[in-house]
Design an enzyme around this catalytic site. Structure first.
Site, PDB file in Angstrom:
ATOM      1  N   LYS A   1     101.754  60.634 -50.220  1.00 13.14           N
ATOM      2  CA  LYS A   1     102.154  61.163 -48.914  1.00 13.14           C
ATOM      3  C   LYS A   1     102.698  62.588 -49.006  1.00 13.14           C
ATOM      4  O   LYS A   1     103.675  62.837 -49.697  1.00 13.14           O
ATOM      5  CB  LYS A   1     103.226  60.263 -48.300  1.00 13.14           C
ATOM      6  CG  LYS A   1     102.668  58.937 -47.835  1.00 13.14           C
ATOM      7  CD  LYS A   1     103.749  58.063 -47.260  1.00 13.14           C
ATOM      8  CE  LYS A   1     104.129  58.500 -45.859  1.00 13.14           C
ATOM      9  NZ  LYS A   1     105.170  57.613 -45.282  1.00 13.14           N
TER      10      LYS A   1
ATOM     11  N   GLY B   1     109.397  57.573 -61.587  1.00 12.81           N
ATOM     12  CA  GLY B   1     108.391  56.922 -60.763  1.00 12.81           C
ATOM     13  C   GLY B   1     107.007  56.960 -61.363  1.00 12.81           C
ATOM     14  O   GLY B   1     106.830  56.735 -62.567  1.00 12.81           O
TER      15      GLY B   1
END
Ligand code: AMP
Length: 402
Positions: A206, A359
């Site tokens: 995103k 992440g």
């Protein structure tokens, strides 16, 4: 390396006398649990906490460790008990870890008051109290009352102002542990005083999640490489054809502004010239390469193409400092992993100081087996992103200035 120019020049555990003191140590013991066996799947976070704990114990502090663990939503739930961590920690330290039955209750208070220098105990999961996430001052004071000094070593939680990450600092002298200091030195150093050229690599799904970081990195980088699903909003905003690729139409103005700002500031902004696309979001979807602004209807771009790989890796090879956050494509699918693999290998092969946000990019360098060749892999995904966005991190801002 200093963390001066980030605004974070903080005292660490070596700048304060811990001998004979009771130290409240905030760790990140939010370990992954194997659903089938109920055992800890990866003890990495426990092992990472050892240097600070061992330093404190060796220097005659009484250590009262605490952490959150999962999302028990403010009530005692046995499956979220930290007892499993106490057991593992004890094994790694080669000494007993006294487990409290509660967080600020009778048992914790009694055990902490009886704790001797060189001994360690672990409080129960701070999130057994809803006051933790509300940063309730009374709850924070009760935690702080058990100790003389607060040491924060939970980088993954410093972007949150919770009682155990920020609240307690209002009642105790607060300093960083070694793990947190390392994050401050490496991420802080990279964004405040980088060895140039500074090349930022941003990817992931995103673009809206990454606009803050792009905007801050535009001010300090020499080049920004953009890959992953977020790249296609840039192509469509300029009238390109992107088929079914990920796109956030309401961000057109923002991405065009980024391009404009890059031009004004003389920052090289690299987008993938070509992409590998398939007919659907799956590994076996007939991968084919197209120019990134000429992706046919019905096709979805899921990786950067060979031309983009060549251009990106050339830029990476010349970097003095690299910061990387987000994969170049759907690297979880073998047919769409090549771009992320090539970038990981190029970062590993470079002579640059390389910093990987937590992440997915951290998972990618591990998957491709190059983690040993990276200067620093951050332990906090969200926290490292907010750090690179130039935001104030409450769990760091609250520590004593050096
Ligand atoms: P983020 O959490 O925003 O960093 O996104 C990471 C995820 O983005 C990974 O799970 C990737 O599979 C996914 N991703 C990267 N590139 C693409 C793409 N072109 N299309 C769809 N998903 C993508």
């Amino acid at each position: 390396m200093s963390s001066n120019a980030t605004g974070y020049n903080k005292k660490s555990v070596t700048d304060i006398d811990v001998g004979g003191k009771r130290v409240l140590l905030r760790c990140d013991f939010n370990v992954p649990i194997d659903k089938e066996t109920g055992k800890i799947r990866d003890e990495g976070r426990i092992v990472a906490a050892l240097p600070t704990i061992e330093y404190l114990l060796k220097n005659n502090a009484a250590v009262i460790a605490c952490s959150h663990f999962g999302r028990p939503k403010g009530e005692f739930k046995p499956e979220f008990s930290l007892a499993i961590v106490a057991e593992s920690l004890s094994k790694h330290l080669g000494k007993p870890v006294i487990m409290a039955k509660d967080v600020i209750g009778e048992d914790a208070v009694k055990k902490s008051s009886e704790l001797k220098p060189g001994e360690i105990m672990l409080l129960e999961n701070t999130r057994f109290h809803s006051e933790e996430e509300k940063n309730d001052p009374e709850f924070a004071k009760k935690l702080a009352d058990m100790a003389d000094i607060y040491v924060s070593d939970a980088f993954g939680s410093v972007h949150r102002a919770h009682a155990s990450t920020e609240g307690v600092s209002h009642y105790l002298p607060a300093v960083s542990g070694f793990l947190l200091k390392k994050e401050l030195d490496y991420i802080g150093g990279a964004i405040s005083d980088p060895k140039r050229p500074l090349v930022a690599i941003l990817g992931g799904a995103k673009v809206s999640d990454k606009l803050g970081v792009i905007s801050n990195l535009l001010k300090i980088s020499d080049a920004i490489i953009i890959g992953g699903g977020m790249a296609y909003t840039f192509f469509k905003a300029e009238g390109g054809k992107i088929g079914n690729s990920l796109c956030e139409d309401d961000e057109f103005a923002s991405v065009l502004k980024c391009k404009e700002e890059a031009k004004t500031r003389g920052v090289k902004l690299l987008l993938p010239a070509d992409s590998v696309a398939g007919t659907e979001f799956s590994n076996d979807s007939g991968p084919k390469t197209f120019k990134s602004n000429e992706i046919p209807d019905g096709m979805m771009a899921m990786d950067i193409g060979p031309e983009a790989i060549s251009e990106f890796t050339k830029e990476i090879a010349g970097a003095g400092t690299i910061v990387w956050n987000g994969p170049m494509g759907v690297f979880e699918f073998s047919n769409y992993a090549e771009g992320t693999r090539a970038v990981a290998n190029a970062v590993a092969a470079s002579n640059a100081i390389s910093i990987i946000g937590g992440g997915d990019s951290a998972a990618a360098v591990r998957k491709f087996g190059v983690e040993d060749k990276i200067t620093h892999i951050s332990t906090g995904g969200g926290a490292s992103l907010e750090f690179m966005e130039g935001k104030t991190l409450p769990g760091i801002a609250c520590l004593l200035d050096a």
